[in-house]
Design a protein around this motif. Sequence first.
Motif, short mmCIF file in Angstrom:
data_model
loop_
_atom_site.label_atom_id
_atom_site.label_comp_id
_atom_site.label_asym_id
_atom_site.label_seq_id
_atom_site.Cartn_x
_atom_site.Cartn_y
_atom_site.Cartn_z
N LYS A 14 -3.90 4.92 -5.37
CA LYS A 14 -2.46 5.10 -5.09
C LYS A 14 -1.76 6.02 -6.10
O LYS A 14 -1.05 6.93 -5.70
N PHE A 56 5.65 -12.29 -11.98
CA PHE A 56 5.39 -10.86 -11.73
C PHE A 56 5.75 -10.49 -10.30
O PHE A 56 6.34 -9.44 -10.04
N THR A 77 2.71 1.56 -5.33
CA THR A 77 2.96 0.12 -5.52
C THR A 77 1.78 -0.54 -6.24
O THR A 77 0.69 0.03 -6.32
N GLY A 79 -1.20 -3.31 -6.23
CA GLY A 79 -2.07 -3.74 -5.14
C GLY A 79 -1.72 -5.08 -4.51
O GLY A 79 -2.08 -5.37 -3.37
N LEU A 119 -6.12 -9.61 -12.75
CA LEU A 119 -6.78 -10.31 -11.63
C LEU A 119 -8.25 -9.90 -11.47
O LEU A 119 -8.98 -10.51 -10.71
C1 S3P Z 1 -2.29 -6.22 -8.92
C2 S3P Z 1 -2.48 -4.86 -8.96
C3 S3P Z 1 -2.08 -4.03 -10.10
C4 S3P Z 1 -0.91 -4.69 -10.84
C5 S3P Z 1 -1.27 -6.10 -11.21
C6 S3P Z 1 -1.58 -6.96 -10.00
C7 S3P Z 1 -2.79 -6.98 -7.76
O1 S3P Z 1 -1.67 -2.73 -9.65
O2 S3P Z 1 0.26 -4.66 -10.08
O3 S3P Z 1 -2.36 -6.06 -12.09
O4 S3P Z 1 -2.39 -8.13 -7.56
O5 S3P Z 1 -3.57 -6.40 -6.97
P1 S3P Z 1 -2.72 -1.58 -9.17
O6 S3P Z 1 -2.97 -1.78 -7.72
O7 S3P Z 1 -1.96 -0.32 -9.42
O8 S3P Z 1 -3.93 -1.71 -10.00
#
Ligand code: S3P
Length: 168
Positions: A14, A56, A77, A79, A119
């Motif tokens: 992304k 979060f 965004t 993930g 995660l």
């Molecule tokens: C998350 C993805 C991360 C970030 C956080 C949680 C998720 O973003 O928002 O660690 O729950 O998939 P990226 O998709 O940019 O890695």
Amino acid sequence: MSNIVLIGFMGSGKSTIARELAKKIDYKVLDMDEDIEVAEGRPITEIFAEEGEDYFRDLETSYLEKIARMDHKIISTGGGVVVKAENRPLLHEAGIVIFLEADVAHIMKNVKGDTKRPLLKDENVEAKIVSMLEVRDPLYFAVADVIIQTSGKSVKTIVKEILALIES
Ligand code: S3P
């Protein structure tokens, strides 16, 4: 078009696609994770460790509410933005939602050695990705206005596909 909203699993590309797409059109990139870290004054790993995931997710909701009032932005965004039900209509309000669909091999290649994603701190990262994709893929598909298959494609090709879609 108001904004272009990129959704997809961690490591689907992304942020990279957002940056490359912005070189071709007069839109500014907003990186949701980066902006949340700046606003909170701490990295995502710390936000998760100190406040937990729900906190979060609420930050993501507030961020989307702000985005919906903007235009000419490409939003990369996090993930997990589709996980909270309240976020899904907000994604639509923000703009055209493009799902960057990626398979496990593509994701594994991009997240290898990563320490910034709480995660994915797991003994078996691949199994974790597979089980998370089972939950999330249906949500990404349901929310997306457009689906772009990214696995095995160059960034240039993916950007070209997006440009063709938004210019048609
Ligand atoms: C998350 C993805 C991360 C970030 C956080 C949680 C998720 O973003 O928002 O660690 O729950 O998939 P990226 O998709 O940019 O890695």
